[in-house]
Design an enzyme around this catalytic site. Sequence first.
Site, PDB file in Angstrom:
ATOM      1  N   HIS A  40      -3.461   6.870   3.780  1.00 33.86           N
ATOM      2  CA  HIS A  40      -3.715   5.817   2.915  1.00 33.86           C
ATOM      3  C   HIS A  40      -4.598   5.521   3.475  1.00 33.86           C
ATOM      4  O   HIS A  40      -5.447   5.724   4.845  1.00 33.86           O
ATOM      5  CB  HIS A  40      -2.543   4.586   3.670  1.00 33.86           C
ATOM      6  CG  HIS A  40      -2.941   3.584   3.440  1.00 33.86           C
ATOM      7  ND1 HIS A  40      -3.460   3.192   1.912  1.00 33.86           N
ATOM      8  CD2 HIS A  40      -2.553   2.344   3.211  1.00 33.86           C
ATOM      9  CE1 HIS A  40      -4.054   1.853   1.667  1.00 33.86           C
ATOM     10  NE2 HIS A  40      -3.848   1.325   2.502  1.00 33.86           N
ATOM     11  N   ASN A  93     -10.369  -0.375   0.860  1.00 33.45           N
ATOM     12  CA  ASN A  93      -8.341  -0.460   0.609  1.00 33.45           C
ATOM     13  C   ASN A  93      -8.492  -0.892  -0.287  1.00 33.45           C
ATOM     14  O   ASN A  93      -7.937  -1.774  -0.859  1.00 33.45           O
ATOM     15  CB  ASN A  93      -8.189  -0.864   1.478  1.00 33.45           C
ATOM     16  CG  ASN A  93      -6.180  -1.099   1.711  1.00 33.45           C
ATOM     17  OD1 ASN A  93      -6.284   0.044   0.755  1.00 33.45           O
ATOM     18  ND2 ASN A  93      -6.228  -1.283   2.750  1.00 33.45           N
ATOM     19  N   CYS A 149       0.850  -1.187   0.065  1.00 32.69           N
ATOM     20  CA  CYS A 149       0.159   0.211  -0.125  1.00 32.69           C
ATOM     21  C   CYS A 149       0.723   1.272  -0.184  1.00 32.69           C
ATOM     22  O   CYS A 149       0.128   1.945   0.096  1.00 32.69           O
ATOM     23  CB  CYS A 149      -1.095  -0.513   1.153  1.00 32.69           C
ATOM     24  SG  CYS A 149      -2.022  -1.196   0.959  1.00 32.69           S
TER      25      CYS A 149
HETATM   26  O1  UT7 Z   1      -2.899  -1.815   3.829  1.00 29.92           O
HETATM   27  C1  UT7 Z   1      -2.168  -2.159   4.846  1.00 29.92           C
HETATM   28  C2  UT7 Z   1      -2.969  -3.277   4.891  1.00 29.92           C
HETATM   29  N1  UT7 Z   1      -3.982  -3.235   5.855  1.00 29.92           N
HETATM   30  C3  UT7 Z   1      -5.119  -2.474   6.415  1.00 29.92           C
HETATM   31  O2  UT7 Z   1      -4.333  -1.432   7.426  1.00 29.92           O
HETATM   32  C4  UT7 Z   1      -5.633  -2.904   8.022  1.00 29.92           C
HETATM   33  C5  UT7 Z   1      -4.962  -3.037   9.596  1.00 29.92           C
HETATM   34  N2  UT7 Z   1      -6.388  -4.019  10.312  1.00 29.92           N
HETATM   35  C6  UT7 Z   1      -7.762  -2.932  10.972  1.00 29.92           C
HETATM   36  O3  UT7 Z   1      -8.097  -2.508   9.732  1.00 29.92           O
HETATM   37  C7  UT7 Z   1      -8.258  -3.477  11.672  1.00 29.92           C
HETATM   38  O4  UT7 Z   1      -7.705  -5.055  12.154  1.00 29.92           O
HETATM   39  C8  UT7 Z   1      -9.636  -4.957  10.881  1.00 29.92           C
HETATM   40  C9  UT7 Z   1     -10.914  -4.422  10.459  1.00 29.92           C
HETATM   41  C10 UT7 Z   1      -8.395  -5.615   9.827  1.00 29.92           C
HETATM   42  C11 UT7 Z   1     -10.651  -6.008  11.772  1.00 29.92           C
HETATM   43  O5  UT7 Z   1     -10.502  -4.552  12.843  1.00 29.92           O
HETATM   44  P1  UT7 Z   1     -10.206  -5.439  14.608  1.00 29.92           P
HETATM   45  O6  UT7 Z   1     -11.374  -4.142  15.332  1.00 29.92           O
HETATM   46  O7  UT7 Z   1      -8.725  -4.704  14.918  1.00 29.92           O
HETATM   47  O8  UT7 Z   1     -10.478  -6.482  14.979  1.00 29.92           O
HETATM   48  P2  UT7 Z   1      -9.957  -7.633  15.333  1.00 29.92           P
HETATM   49  O9  UT7 Z   1      -9.624  -8.636  14.185  1.00 29.92           O
HETATM   50  O10 UT7 Z   1      -9.106  -7.796  16.206  1.00 29.92           O
HETATM   51  O11 UT7 Z   1     -11.638  -8.736  15.276  1.00 29.92           O
HETATM   52  C12 UT7 Z   1     -12.871  -8.257  15.981  1.00 29.92           C
HETATM   53  C13 UT7 Z   1     -14.419  -9.633  15.991  1.00 29.92           C
HETATM   54  C14 UT7 Z   1     -13.531 -11.184  15.439  1.00 29.92           C
HETATM   55  O12 UT7 Z   1     -14.201 -11.976  16.644  1.00 29.92           O
HETATM   56  P3  UT7 Z   1     -13.852 -12.616  18.266  1.00 29.92           P
HETATM   57  O13 UT7 Z   1     -12.370 -13.050  17.541  1.00 29.92           O
HETATM   58  O14 UT7 Z   1     -13.312 -11.426  18.833  1.00 29.92           O
HETATM   59  O15 UT7 Z   1     -14.597 -13.157  18.407  1.00 29.92           O
HETATM   60  C15 UT7 Z   1     -13.429 -11.356  13.903  1.00 29.92           C
HETATM   61  O16 UT7 Z   1     -13.052 -12.846  14.373  1.00 29.92           O
HETATM   62  O17 UT7 Z   1     -14.464  -9.244  14.466  1.00 29.92           O
HETATM   63  C16 UT7 Z   1     -14.733 -10.313  13.989  1.00 29.92           C
HETATM   64  N3  UT7 Z   1     -14.799  -9.821  12.745  1.00 29.92           N
HETATM   65  C17 UT7 Z   1     -15.941  -9.828  11.873  1.00 29.92           C
HETATM   66  N4  UT7 Z   1     -16.721 -10.087  12.174  1.00 29.92           N
HETATM   67  C18 UT7 Z   1     -17.788  -9.506  11.531  1.00 29.92           C
HETATM   68  C19 UT7 Z   1     -14.021 -10.672  11.898  1.00 29.92           C
HETATM   69  N5  UT7 Z   1     -14.175  -9.177  10.203  1.00 29.92           N
HETATM   70  C20 UT7 Z   1     -15.932  -9.616  10.292  1.00 29.92           C
HETATM   71  C21 UT7 Z   1     -16.522  -9.192   9.485  1.00 29.92           C
HETATM   72  N6  UT7 Z   1     -18.085  -8.666  10.312  1.00 29.92           N
HETATM   73  N7  UT7 Z   1     -16.137  -8.678   8.599  1.00 29.92           N
END
Ligand code: UT7
Length: 330
Positions: free
Chosen positions: A257, A287, A115
């Site tokens: 970004h 993104n 990115c």
């Molecule tokens: O472009 C450069 C690369 N990319 C990025 O910069 C992405 C950086 N990361 C992020 O933006 C965030 O970490 C995410 C948006 C990917 C995830 O958000 P988060 O607040 O870090 O969530 P998490 O990964 O800690 O997951 C929290 C919960 C999990 O459930 P449990 O284990 O707490 O029960 C996930 O399984 O949210 C769940 N989850 C979802 N639920 C509904 C993950 N994806 C989804 C989804 N819908 N699409």
Amino acid sequence: MTHYYAKFSAFGSNAPKKLLTNADLEKIVDTSDEWIRSRTGMVVRHIASEGEAASDFAYQAAVNAIEASKVKYKDIDQIIVATVTGDHIFPSTSCIVQKKLGLKGVPCFDVSAGCTGFVYAIDIAKAYVESGLKKNILVIGVDVLTKITNWKDRNTCVLFGDGSGATIVSRAEPTDISRIIDSIIDADGSQGEYLIQTAGGSRMPASHESVDKNLHTIYMEGNRIYKNAIKSMYASSDELLRRNNLTPADVDWIIPHQANLRIIEGLADKMRVPLSKVIINIEKYGNTSSATIPIATDEAIRSKKIRRGDIILLTSFGAGLTWGSILARY
Ligand code: UT7
């Protein structure tokens, strides 16, 4: 050796016509519009159809940038395309764009920095122009991440969209107020495994097994990347401003970004700048990797938010891990 200055001549962008909404994603994986909006700020993305590839969007973004500039096609003397989802592993997507533009004889190469690709490409173009080696470099950020997305992985498939943004980095005349002031690029290869397309390269060539296991799609430990994102974009932006005797208050527009609205808000908070000075369009595109910054900049110029003479700060992070920032007077 004579030292020249580089400037942004103009911007252009392009994205696929097909749209993918949060409601569409609810039908594909176990997710909800509420979760996606509140955790990422995303609402809709543009996604490539079957048969569409990176060079299609890159070409149109380039045409739009050239038409918005005073640069003639014949005066473009280099093409740099930042992408991790080029049409093919080789030849480079820049060569395909060169052919489409009818610019035979103009040297071209691709840059792979996830990115951060567009920021890396600008850093390179700036150095070429400042040294006097080139006068008008077409720089394009393009990615089609939905072609390497695992549509069964809700952790990643809701995040990405496709598109392209382009600019021309030109030699600035002594009378120009526009100038790319300074840039920083940085990397930490020890964290590469947290955001990776595992298969399809020479380490693990494509095989039935790699396809069965979805190893040719994006693997991301979102949380680890999240933590690095704000820290690294802040660090390079802060250093860039300090060494140019500027503060965030001197910047008219920050164009970060667009990976997650919460990351953008966290960066603005750390820099102590109001969100009204931050260009945000993540709700419309998701993104788009190396294309987020040039698309957002192009839209902000066309809507007359960013005007000639404004101080702009572009900042990004991504796979590698890589990060970097560009400071310019537009
Ligand atoms: O472009 C450069 C690369 N990319 C990025 O910069 C992405 C950086 N990361 C992020 O933006 C965030 O970490 C995410 C948006 C990917 C995830 O958000 P988060 O607040 O870090 O969530 P998490 O990964 O800690 O997951 C929290 C919960 C999990 O459930 P449990 O284990 O707490 O029960 C996930 O399984 O949210 C769940 N989850 C979802 N639920 C509904 C993950 N994806 C989804 C989804 N819908 N699409």
